[in-house]
Design a protein around this motif. Structure first.
Motif, PDB file in Angstrom:
ATOM      1  N   THR A  57       0.839  -1.207   0.000  1.00 19.47           N
ATOM      2  CA  THR A  57       0.000   0.000   0.000  1.00 19.47           C
ATOM      3  C   THR A  57       0.871   1.253   0.000  1.00 19.47           C
ATOM      4  OG1 THR A  57      -1.726  -1.193   1.171  1.00 19.47           O
ATOM      5  CG2 THR A  57      -1.862   1.207   1.213  1.00 19.47           C
ATOM      6  N   GLU A  58       1.958   1.237   0.754  1.00 13.10           N
ATOM      7  CA  GLU A  58       2.869   2.376   0.805  1.00 13.10           C
ATOM      8  C   GLU A  58       3.522   2.609  -0.556  1.00 13.10           C
ATOM      9  OE1 GLU A  58       5.182   5.561   2.401  1.00 13.10           O
ATOM     10  OE2 GLU A  58       3.307   4.642   3.010  1.00 13.10           O
ATOM     11  N   GLN A  59       3.903   1.537  -1.233  1.00 11.16           N
ATOM     12  CA  GLN A  59       4.508   1.655  -2.562  1.00 11.16           C
ATOM     13  C   GLN A  59       3.525   2.290  -3.548  1.00 11.16           C
ATOM     14  OE1 GLN A  59       5.607  -2.104  -4.264  1.00 11.16           O
ATOM     15  NE2 GLN A  59       6.824  -1.168  -5.869  1.00 11.16           N
ATOM     16  N   THR A  60       2.270   1.873  -3.502  1.00 10.15           N
ATOM     17  CA  THR A  60       1.240   2.466  -4.363  1.00 10.15           C
ATOM     18  C   THR A  60       1.054   3.937  -4.031  1.00 10.15           C
ATOM     19  OG1 THR A  60       0.118   0.338  -4.568  1.00 10.15           O
ATOM     20  CG2 THR A  60      -1.178   2.311  -5.083  1.00 10.15           C
ATOM     21  N   TYR A  61       0.999   4.252  -2.736  1.00  9.77           N
ATOM     22  CA  TYR A  61       0.841   5.636  -2.291  1.00  9.77           C
ATOM     23  C   TYR A  61       1.986   6.504  -2.821  1.00  9.77           C
ATOM     24  CZ  TYR A  61       1.021   9.677   0.798  1.00  9.77           C
ATOM     25  OH  TYR A  61       1.105  10.950   1.288  1.00  9.77           O
ATOM     26  N   GLN A  62       3.227   6.017  -2.690  1.00  5.89           N
ATOM     27  CA  GLN A  62       4.383   6.791  -3.148  1.00  5.89           C
ATOM     28  C   GLN A  62       4.365   6.979  -4.662  1.00  5.89           C
ATOM     29  OE1 GLN A  62       6.488   8.496  -1.364  1.00  5.89           O
ATOM     30  NE2 GLN A  62       5.738   7.758   0.605  1.00  5.89           N
ATOM     31  N   SER A  63       3.929   5.962  -5.396  1.00  4.26           N
ATOM     32  CA  SER A  63       3.822   6.066  -6.864  1.00  4.26           C
ATOM     33  C   SER A  63       2.778   7.103  -7.258  1.00  4.26           C
ATOM     34  CB  SER A  63       3.453   4.715  -7.478  1.00  4.26           C
ATOM     35  OG  SER A  63       4.468   3.779  -7.271  1.00  4.26           O
ATOM     36  N   GLN A  64       1.651   7.101  -6.546  1.00  6.89           N
ATOM     37  CA  GLN A  64       0.599   8.082  -6.831  1.00  6.89           C
ATOM     38  C   GLN A  64       1.072   9.492  -6.503  1.00  6.89           C
ATOM     39  OE1 GLN A  64      -2.555   6.445  -4.448  1.00  6.89           O
ATOM     40  NE2 GLN A  64      -3.370   5.231  -6.146  1.00  6.89           N
ATOM     41  N   LEU A  65       1.789   9.635  -5.406  1.00 10.13           N
ATOM     42  CA  LEU A  65       2.311  10.938  -5.007  1.00 10.13           C
ATOM     43  C   LEU A  65       3.299  11.466  -6.048  1.00 10.13           C
ATOM     44  CD1 LEU A  65       2.110  12.938  -2.630  1.00 10.13           C
ATOM     45  CD2 LEU A  65       4.066  11.756  -1.615  1.00 10.13           C
ATOM     46  N   ALA A  66       4.181  10.596  -6.532  1.00 12.56           N
ATOM     47  CA  ALA A  66       5.149  11.001  -7.567  1.00 12.56           C
ATOM     48  C   ALA A  66       4.421  11.408  -8.844  1.00 12.56           C
ATOM     49  CB  ALA A  66       6.130   9.859  -7.842  1.00 12.56           C
ATOM     50  N   TRP A  67       3.386  10.651  -9.230  1.00 10.32           N
ATOM     51  CA  TRP A  67       2.605  10.966 -10.425  1.00 10.32           C
ATOM     52  C   TRP A  67       1.915  12.319 -10.253  1.00 10.32           C
ATOM     53  CZ3 TRP A  67      -2.161  12.098 -12.440  1.00 10.32           C
ATOM     54  CH2 TRP A  67      -2.383  11.804 -13.787  1.00 10.32           C
ATOM     55  N   ASP A  68       1.296  12.519  -9.084  1.00 12.08           N
ATOM     56  CA  ASP A  68       0.573  13.772  -8.816  1.00 12.08           C
ATOM     57  C   ASP A  68       1.500  14.983  -8.880  1.00 12.08           C
ATOM     58  OD1 ASP A  68      -1.719  12.257  -8.424  1.00 12.08           O
ATOM     59  OD2 ASP A  68      -1.660  12.401  -6.235  1.00 12.08           O
ATOM     60  N   GLU A 127      -5.193  15.240 -19.889  1.00 12.43           N
ATOM     61  CA  GLU A 127      -5.064  14.298 -20.994  1.00 12.43           C
ATOM     62  C   GLU A 127      -3.609  14.210 -21.474  1.00 12.43           C
ATOM     63  OE1 GLU A 127      -7.438  16.739 -20.897  1.00 12.43           O
ATOM     64  OE2 GLU A 127      -9.103  15.400 -20.394  1.00 12.43           O
ATOM     65  N   GLN A 128      -2.924  15.345 -21.541  1.00 10.39           N
ATOM     66  CA  GLN A 128      -1.517  15.364 -21.953  1.00 10.39           C
ATOM     67  C   GLN A 128      -0.641  14.663 -20.907  1.00 10.39           C
ATOM     68  OE1 GLN A 128      -1.310  19.619 -22.404  1.00 10.39           O
ATOM     69  NE2 GLN A 128      -1.310  19.492 -24.660  1.00 10.39           N
ATOM     70  N   LYS A 129      -0.954  14.890 -19.647  1.00  9.90           N
ATOM     71  CA  LYS A 129      -0.196  14.255 -18.574  1.00  9.90           C
ATOM     72  C   LYS A 129      -0.339  12.737 -18.641  1.00  9.90           C
ATOM     73  CE  LYS A 129       0.569  14.446 -13.588  1.00  9.90           C
ATOM     74  NZ  LYS A 129       0.301  15.176 -12.356  1.00  9.90           N
ATOM     75  N   ILE A 130      -1.542  12.265 -18.881  1.00  9.41           N
ATOM     76  CA  ILE A 130      -1.785  10.832 -18.997  1.00  9.41           C
ATOM     77  C   ILE A 130      -1.040  10.257 -20.200  1.00  9.41           C
ATOM     78  CG2 ILE A 130      -3.561   9.078 -19.468  1.00  9.41           C
ATOM     79  CD1 ILE A 130      -5.459  10.822 -17.720  1.00  9.41           C
ATOM     80  N   THR A 131      -0.996  11.001 -21.296  1.00  9.71           N
ATOM     81  CA  THR A 131      -0.244  10.558 -22.479  1.00  9.71           C
ATOM     82  C   THR A 131       1.243  10.479 -22.149  1.00  9.71           C
ATOM     83  OG1 THR A 131      -1.874  11.524 -23.976  1.00  9.71           O
ATOM     84  CG2 THR A 131       0.334  11.119 -24.870  1.00  9.71           C
ATOM     85  N   ARG A 132       1.743  11.443 -21.410  1.00  7.59           N
ATOM     86  CA  ARG A 132       3.174  11.495 -21.080  1.00  7.59           C
ATOM     87  C   ARG A 132       3.562  10.439 -20.049  1.00  7.59           C
ATOM     88  NH1 ARG A 132       5.864  14.484 -17.102  1.00  7.59           N
ATOM     89  NH2 ARG A 132       3.972  15.666 -16.629  1.00  7.59           N
ATOM     90  N   LEU A 133       2.724  10.277 -18.999  1.00  3.37           N
ATOM     91  CA  LEU A 133       3.098   9.401 -17.880  1.00  3.37           C
ATOM     92  C   LEU A 133       2.328   8.084 -17.836  1.00  3.37           C
ATOM     93  CD1 LEU A 133       3.182  12.050 -14.993  1.00  3.37           C
ATOM     94  CD2 LEU A 133       5.121  11.095 -16.251  1.00  3.37           C
ATOM     95  N   GLY A 134       1.246   8.005 -18.564  1.00  4.76           N
ATOM     96  CA  GLY A 134       0.366   6.858 -18.422  1.00  4.76           C
ATOM     97  C   GLY A 134      -0.657   7.154 -17.322  1.00  4.76           C
ATOM     98  N   PRO A 135      -1.591   6.242 -17.110  1.00  4.25           N
ATOM     99  CA  PRO A 135      -2.625   6.493 -16.101  1.00  4.25           C
ATOM    100  C   PRO A 135      -2.038   6.555 -14.708  1.00  4.25           C
ATOM    101  CG  PRO A 135      -2.800   4.267 -16.968  1.00  4.25           C
ATOM    102  CD  PRO A 135      -1.743   4.950 -17.763  1.00  4.25           C
ATOM    103  N   ARG A 136      -2.745   7.249 -13.817  1.00  2.00           N
ATOM    104  CA  ARG A 136      -2.313   7.360 -12.424  1.00  2.00           C
ATOM    105  C   ARG A 136      -2.301   5.965 -11.781  1.00  2.00           C
ATOM    106  NH1 ARG A 136      -4.705   8.632  -7.146  1.00  2.00           N
ATOM    107  NH2 ARG A 136      -3.261   9.993  -6.013  1.00  2.00           N
ATOM    108  N   PRO A 137      -1.210   5.626 -11.103  1.00  2.00           N
ATOM    109  CA  PRO A 137      -1.135   4.293 -10.460  1.00  2.00           C
ATOM    110  C   PRO A 137      -2.229   4.099  -9.418  1.00  2.00           C
ATOM    111  CG  PRO A 137       0.987   5.464 -10.330  1.00  2.00           C
ATOM    112  CD  PRO A 137      -0.011   6.405 -10.894  1.00  2.00           C
TER     113      PRO A 137
END
Length: 114
Positions: free
Chosen positions: A83-94, A104-114
């Motif tokens: 759960t912590e790993q997912t949280y950290q991935s989401q935080l980095a994405w955000d 939409e551009q962000k999703i194209t660049r990074l992919g969907p939010r983890p």
């Protein structure tokens, strides 16, 4: 290490020597009923402190059972870490933003939010 598990609240709290305040976390894991369904329903709370309490607290009847080996708690530590790993991935994405970029551009660049 300080581990607290409260199955009725579906929460796991973990603090280790490398995760001091404010990095320590409590995760509510309410999207994994399969995980919680495999926990003994008599458990009220689990406390494991390397320098203090080491017990499982049962309800009805109220009783504390000592924990002698941290390996009995490994599934809670593993679930917390996942759960912590997912949280950290989401935080980095955000926090990975480009000025003027649309979602939409962000999703194209990074992919969907983890």
């Amino acid at each position: 290490m300080h581990l607290t598990v409260t199955p009725s609240d579906k929460q796991i709290y973990l603090e280790t020597s490398d995760k001091q305040w404010p990095e320590r976390r409590c995760h509510k894991i309410d999207n994994d009923s399969e995980f919680w369904n495999n926990v003994d329903p008599r458990i009220h709370a689990i406390q494991y402190h390397t320098d203090g309490d080491k017990h499982i607290e049962y309800k009805n009847p109220r009783e504390n059972v000592s924990i002698t080996d941290v390996t009995t708690l490994q599934k809670y530590i593993d679930r917390f870490n996942l759960t912590e790993q997912t949280y950290q991935s989401q935080l980095a994405w955000d926090n990975n933003n480009v000025q003027g970029e649309t979602l939409e551009q962000k999703i194209t660049r990074l992919g969907p939010r983890p």
